[in-house]
Write a protein that holds these residues in place. Structure first.
Motif, PDB file in Angstrom:
ATOM      1  N   ALA A 106       0.783  -1.097  -0.185  1.00  0.00           N
ATOM      2  CA  ALA A 106       0.060  -0.038   0.079  1.00  0.00           C
ATOM      3  C   ALA A 106       0.686   1.219  -0.030  1.00  0.00           C
ATOM      4  O   ALA A 106       0.284   2.398  -0.724  1.00  0.00           O
ATOM      5  CB  ALA A 106      -0.954  -0.019   1.181  1.00  0.00           C
TER       6      ALA A 106
ATOM      7  N   ARG B 171      -6.350   3.289  -6.862  1.00  0.00           N
ATOM      8  CA  ARG B 171      -7.028   3.927  -5.621  1.00  0.00           C
ATOM      9  C   ARG B 171      -8.156   5.022  -5.891  1.00  0.00           C
ATOM     10  O   ARG B 171      -9.381   4.616  -5.596  1.00  0.00           O
ATOM     11  CB  ARG B 171      -6.117   4.539  -4.726  1.00  0.00           C
ATOM     12  CG  ARG B 171      -4.867   3.552  -4.155  1.00  0.00           C
ATOM     13  CD  ARG B 171      -4.091   4.662  -3.274  1.00  0.00           C
ATOM     14  NE  ARG B 171      -3.042   4.007  -2.416  1.00  0.00           N
ATOM     15  CZ  ARG B 171      -3.147   3.355  -1.115  1.00  0.00           C
ATOM     16  NH1 ARG B 171      -4.396   3.370  -0.507  1.00  0.00           N
ATOM     17  NH2 ARG B 171      -2.051   2.680  -0.791  1.00  0.00           N
TER      18      ARG B 171
ATOM     19  N   GLU C 136     -12.376   4.136  -5.542  1.00  0.00           N
ATOM     20  CA  GLU C 136     -13.106   5.051  -5.010  1.00  0.00           C
ATOM     21  C   GLU C 136     -14.112   5.947  -5.739  1.00  0.00           C
ATOM     22  O   GLU C 136     -15.488   5.958  -5.254  1.00  0.00           O
ATOM     23  CB  GLU C 136     -12.395   6.025  -3.884  1.00  0.00           C
ATOM     24  CG  GLU C 136     -11.561   5.624  -2.929  1.00  0.00           C
ATOM     25  CD  GLU C 136     -12.434   4.946  -1.994  1.00  0.00           C
ATOM     26  OE1 GLU C 136     -13.472   5.156  -1.469  1.00  0.00           O
ATOM     27  OE2 GLU C 136     -11.902   3.769  -1.741  1.00  0.00           O
TER      28      GLU C 136
ATOM     29  N   LEU D 229      -7.605  -1.303   0.399  1.00  0.00           N
ATOM     30  CA  LEU D 229      -8.498  -0.623  -0.741  1.00  0.00           C
ATOM     31  C   LEU D 229      -9.917  -0.546  -0.212  1.00  0.00           C
ATOM     32  O   LEU D 229     -11.088  -0.228  -0.790  1.00  0.00           O
ATOM     33  CB  LEU D 229      -8.433  -1.094  -1.952  1.00  0.00           C
ATOM     34  CG  LEU D 229      -6.901  -0.958  -2.519  1.00  0.00           C
ATOM     35  CD1 LEU D 229      -6.916  -1.685  -3.749  1.00  0.00           C
ATOM     36  CD2 LEU D 229      -6.730   0.500  -2.896  1.00  0.00           C
TER      37      LEU D 229
END
Length: 224
Positions: free
Chosen positions: A88, A97, A101, A128
């Motif tokens: 990450a 990412r 989202e 995530l």
């Protein structure tokens, strides 16, 4: 209608492949002497490239060399968690990412579908906030210890689509009742890209980029 946004992991969400880095991390964490076995793992990779063994067998051999015959699940989970923290921090595309989202905000349910072993892919997915992971599974012994062998198919190529469909069957999802986006960097995922309603070739290597041009698939290039 339920909407699924399904993501490949290696070189789609992560910038680099994760299997060998995971094995090295596991060896460093648990038994540094196993790092001396890396040349043997390299020979197994050469055998794979020469088509003497398949991907599933390559995973079994390299797991056995670098992790061992059996590992308690809690111990493996601890290794996976620290590895996922590192991935990450150092090995995820920022655009990946953002896309996860954005899809989630637009009502798409994120799913990770990867040839990587589930025992560390789930930890990466958790960074995530992805709760559903379809991945290669490891065998376990009678005490629950994780073994080097695979349980079922290696989640790669046509097998990835079969495992996605098996998950859908367990969830009671009919194909006609869902809409699917699928993101991948590699032509081996062509069966899933063909099956998806909205296929995305992400960070595509040459063969996938050519196929995407023929099929009219959207091409995305994500940056770190």
């Amino acid at each position: 209608m339920r909407r699924l946004a399904i993501y490949d992991m290696d070189k789609t969400i992560t910038q680099r492949a994760t299997w060998i880095p995971f094995l090295i991390h596991a060896a460093k964490t648990r038994a540094p002497w196993r790092l001396a076995l890396l040349p043997l793992a390299g020979l197994a990779s050469v055998a794979y490239l020469g088509k003497a063994i398949d991907r599933a067998r390559l995973k079994e051999i390299t797991h056995r060399l670098m992790i061992g015959r059996a590992i308690p699940p809690a111990e493996l989970m601890a290794v996976a968690e620290t590895f996922a923290d590192d991935m990450a921090a150092t090995n995820m595309f920022a655009d990946a990412r953002a896309r996860v989202e954005a899809d989630r905000a637009a009502g798409w349910e994120p799913v990770l579908a990867t040839a990587s072993h589930g025992y560390y892919a789930e930890a990466i997915a958790a960074r995530l906030h992805i709760g559903t992971v379809i991945a290669t599974a490891a065998r376990r012994d009678a005490d629950g210890n994780v073994l080097a062998g695979l349980e079922g198919e290696n989640c790669y190529g046509p097998a990835k689509l079969r495992l996605i469909e098996a998950w859908m069957a367990r969830e009671g999802l009919a194909r006609g009742d869902i809409r699917v986006r699928f993101y991948s960097d590699h032509v081996s995922d062509a069966p899933v890209l063909e099956w998806a309603d909205e296929p995305f070739a992400v960070n595509a290597h040459g063969p996938l980029r050519k196929l995407a041009a023929v099929r009219g698939w959207t091409v995305l290039d994500w940056e770190g």
